[in-house]
Design a protein around this motif. Structure first.
Motif, PDB file in Angstrom:
ATOM      1  N   ALA A 113       0.839  -1.203   0.000  1.00 55.96           N
ATOM      2  CA  ALA A 113       0.000   0.000   0.000  1.00 55.96           C
ATOM      3  C   ALA A 113       0.870   1.248   0.000  1.00 55.96           C
ATOM      4  O   ALA A 113       1.867   1.326   0.724  1.00 55.96           O
ATOM      5  CB  ALA A 113      -0.919   0.011   1.217  1.00 55.96           C
ATOM      6  N   THR A 114       0.521   2.219  -0.847  1.00 61.17           N
ATOM      7  CA  THR A 114       1.126   3.541  -0.803  1.00 61.17           C
ATOM      8  C   THR A 114       0.087   4.482  -0.201  1.00 61.17           C
ATOM      9  O   THR A 114      -0.989   4.063   0.219  1.00 61.17           O
ATOM     10  CB  THR A 114       1.525   4.019  -2.206  1.00 61.17           C
ATOM     11  OG1 THR A 114       0.332   4.306  -2.968  1.00 61.17           O
ATOM     12  CG2 THR A 114       2.336   2.960  -2.929  1.00 61.17           C
ATOM     13  N   SER A 115       0.395   5.756  -0.160  1.00 63.60           N
ATOM     14  CA  SER A 115      -0.565   6.716   0.389  1.00 63.60           C
ATOM     15  C   SER A 115      -1.759   6.908  -0.526  1.00 63.60           C
ATOM     16  O   SER A 115      -2.756   7.512  -0.119  1.00 63.60           O
ATOM     17  CB  SER A 115       0.139   8.065   0.621  1.00 63.60           C
ATOM     18  OG  SER A 115       0.667   8.562  -0.606  1.00 63.60           O
ATOM     19  N   ARG A 116      -1.695   6.395  -1.759  1.00 59.27           N
ATOM     20  CA  ARG A 116      -2.767   6.632  -2.722  1.00 59.27           C
ATOM     21  C   ARG A 116      -3.419   5.355  -3.224  1.00 59.27           C
ATOM     22  O   ARG A 116      -4.611   5.345  -3.526  1.00 59.27           O
ATOM     23  CB  ARG A 116      -2.214   7.405  -3.934  1.00 59.27           C
ATOM     24  CG  ARG A 116      -1.650   8.773  -3.599  1.00 59.27           C
ATOM     25  CD  ARG A 116      -1.016   9.403  -4.826  1.00 59.27           C
ATOM     26  NE  ARG A 116      -1.965   9.514  -5.921  1.00 59.27           N
ATOM     27  CZ  ARG A 116      -1.630   9.438  -7.206  1.00 59.27           C
ATOM     28  NH1 ARG A 116      -0.382   9.216  -7.538  1.00 59.27           N
ATOM     29  NH2 ARG A 116      -2.545   9.569  -8.132  1.00 59.27           N
TER      30      ARG A 116
ATOM     31  N   PRO B 115       7.492   7.565  -2.618  1.00 61.90           N
ATOM     32  CA  PRO B 115       7.977   6.302  -3.194  1.00 61.90           C
ATOM     33  C   PRO B 115       7.186   5.856  -4.414  1.00 61.90           C
ATOM     34  O   PRO B 115       7.715   5.131  -5.249  1.00 61.90           O
ATOM     35  CB  PRO B 115       7.828   5.310  -2.034  1.00 61.90           C
ATOM     36  CG  PRO B 115       6.842   5.937  -1.105  1.00 61.90           C
ATOM     37  CD  PRO B 115       7.049   7.411  -1.232  1.00 61.90           C
ATOM     38  N   GLN B 116       5.899   6.287  -4.526  1.00 64.94           N
ATOM     39  CA  GLN B 116       5.127   5.896  -5.701  1.00 64.94           C
ATOM     40  C   GLN B 116       5.417   6.783  -6.904  1.00 64.94           C
ATOM     41  O   GLN B 116       4.913   6.538  -8.001  1.00 64.94           O
ATOM     42  CB  GLN B 116       3.621   5.923  -5.401  1.00 64.94           C
ATOM     43  CG  GLN B 116       3.039   7.295  -5.166  1.00 64.94           C
ATOM     44  CD  GLN B 116       3.084   7.702  -3.702  1.00 64.94           C
ATOM     45  OE1 GLN B 116       3.838   7.132  -2.930  1.00 64.94           O
ATOM     46  NE2 GLN B 116       2.263   8.670  -3.330  1.00 64.94           N
ATOM     47  N   VAL B 117       6.236   7.824  -6.705  1.00 63.47           N
ATOM     48  CA  VAL B 117       6.581   8.741  -7.798  1.00 63.47           C
ATOM     49  C   VAL B 117       7.960   8.439  -8.356  1.00 63.47           C
ATOM     50  O   VAL B 117       8.173   8.435  -9.575  1.00 63.47           O
ATOM     51  CB  VAL B 117       6.503  10.209  -7.317  1.00 63.47           C
ATOM     52  CG1 VAL B 117       7.023  11.162  -8.395  1.00 63.47           C
ATOM     53  CG2 VAL B 117       5.061  10.565  -6.942  1.00 63.47           C
ATOM     54  N   GLY B 118       8.927   8.194  -7.492  1.00 64.77           N
ATOM     55  CA  GLY B 118      10.290   7.960  -7.957  1.00 64.77           C
ATOM     56  C   GLY B 118      11.076   7.114  -6.977  1.00 64.77           C
ATOM     57  O   GLY B 118      10.726   6.997  -5.803  1.00 64.77           O
ATOM     58  N   ARG B 119      12.153   6.523  -7.474  1.00 66.81           N
ATOM     59  CA  ARG B 119      13.045   5.700  -6.649  1.00 66.81           C
ATOM     60  C   ARG B 119      14.360   6.431  -6.471  1.00 66.81           C
ATOM     61  O   ARG B 119      14.934   6.952  -7.440  1.00 66.81           O
ATOM     62  CB  ARG B 119      13.257   4.342  -7.323  1.00 66.81           C
ATOM     63  CG  ARG B 119      14.038   3.365  -6.462  1.00 66.81           C
ATOM     64  CD  ARG B 119      14.063   1.963  -7.057  1.00 66.81           C
ATOM     65  NE  ARG B 119      14.995   1.824  -8.173  1.00 66.81           N
ATOM     66  CZ  ARG B 119      14.649   1.749  -9.441  1.00 66.81           C
ATOM     67  NH1 ARG B 119      13.374   1.827  -9.780  1.00 66.81           N
ATOM     68  NH2 ARG B 119      15.554   1.606 -10.383  1.00 66.81           N
ATOM     69  N   VAL B 120      14.849   6.488  -5.245  1.00 66.93           N
ATOM     70  CA  VAL B 120      16.076   7.211  -4.933  1.00 66.93           C
ATOM     71  C   VAL B 120      17.141   6.208  -4.512  1.00 66.93           C
ATOM     72  O   VAL B 120      16.944   5.430  -3.575  1.00 66.93           O
ATOM     73  CB  VAL B 120      15.844   8.244  -3.807  1.00 66.93           C
ATOM     74  CG1 VAL B 120      17.134   9.016  -3.534  1.00 66.93           C
ATOM     75  CG2 VAL B 120      14.712   9.203  -4.184  1.00 66.93           C
TER      76      VAL B 120
END
Length: 323
Positions: A173-176, A250-255
């Motif tokens: 689960a992500t925030s969205r 984390p659901q937008v990009g990986r660092v």
């Protein structure tokens, strides 16, 4: 009677504290005889608490899972943590969970001692929840998939207009959104599925042997940040990885940590100009690693911005040049 009730509550708290106790250990903690412990255990069972007993030298008492949910006994820290968690759940992504969380919070508020109730209400009054544009999922679907993961049974459903048969491993689960990581039987590969896009989900009776699998969180993050998009950008930033993670969900990009106070941002997008703008807005010096077209898009935007900045104002004045 008051002393007996207090002792029974203390016994319940002990049984909730760790998995197993011997009668002698409980008697020592409560300051009573083994016989009193047995009587108090029977009182708890009469109230609906499933206290299990194992005979023998290594036996003891443990609190098992029952057929009905009796009242919980929470200490101060647990009560506050539960209240805060319910407050956060009220703005979650599970359909109907918000109302259920508020009802549970109201019940918890009624049974709290005045001192704790005042602390929780103060915390609630001083806190707001920023709810993002998440997609709600059916709680029954969550339970169905959770059981399939636990029992290692295959699941069938429709996804993107096609029938899929998978061996589920874990939900992430992500925030969205909610995602399922599973082995796609027909495609012979690990795949990620959005729960809100599934339909006709049914668990089968086909049990599978769990296979070696990648880390579910890392796999889902790679899937949601890269595979849905036309372009996958890799950019080296002059910033610590933790600092960038604070700005990039984390659901937008990986660092990826690059050492020496630098990191690599991996992010996907369908429009190179938009990607360049988002990266620049992070406010760090950036070096494009891939794709080369992103560097061209950044140069094109830079020329346009330079022209815009150099254009005269209505009164004929121009902006001061950058140092």
């Amino acid at each position: 009677m008051e002393g007996t009730t207090e002792r029974v509550l203390r016994l319940l708290a002990l049984l909730q504290r760790r998995p197993s106790w011997t009668a002698a250990e409980l008697a020592a903690e409560l300051g009573v005889t083994d016989r009193s412990v047995r009587r108090d255990v029977e009182r708890l069972r009469a109230l609906g608490y499933p206290v299990r007993a194992a005979p023998g030298v290594g036996g003891g008492y443990r609190l098992g899972a029952g057929t009905r949910l009796p009242p919980l006994l929470l200490d101060d820290a647990e009560a506050i943590a539960t209240a805060v968690s319910l407050r956060l759940a009220a703005g979650g992504t599970v359909a109907g969970a918000g109302d259920a969380a508020l009802r549970a919070l109201a019940k918890l508020d009624q049974v709290m001692p005045p001192r704790l109730r005042a602390e929780v209400r103060a915390l609630r009054g001083a806190t707001d929840i920023l709810v993002g544009p998440g997609v709600e999922v059916d709680p029954e679907l969550l339970v169905k998939l959770a059981r399939a993961c636990r029992d290692a049974v295959r699941v069938r459903f429709r996804y993107a207009g096609r029938e899929r048969t998978v061996e589920p491993v874990r939900m992430v689960a992500t925030s969205r959104r909610w995602y399922l990581m599973a082995w796609d039987v027909d495609r012979g590969d690990w795949r990620t599925f959005r729960l809100d896009r599934m339909s006709g989900v049914a668990a089968t009776t086909w049990r599978f042997r769990p296979r070696e699998h990648p880390d579910p969180v890392a796999h889902v993050q790679r899937s949601v940040t890269a595979s849905p998009y036309r372009y996958l950008a890799r950019v080296r930033l002059r910033a610590a990885a933790d600092r960038v993670r604070e700005l990039v969900p984390p659901q937008v990009g990986r660092v990826e940590d690059g050492g020496d106070g630098r990191c690599v941002l991996v992010v996907g997008g369908d429009d190179l100009d938009r990607l360049a703008v988002h990266i620049v807005r992070l406010g760090f010096d950036a070096e494009v690693l891939d794709p080369p077209e992103l560097r061209e898009a950044a140069a094109r935007l830079a020329r346009g911005l330079a022209t815009m900045a150099d254009s005269p104002a209505p009164d004929g004045t121009r902006a001061e040049p950058l140092p």
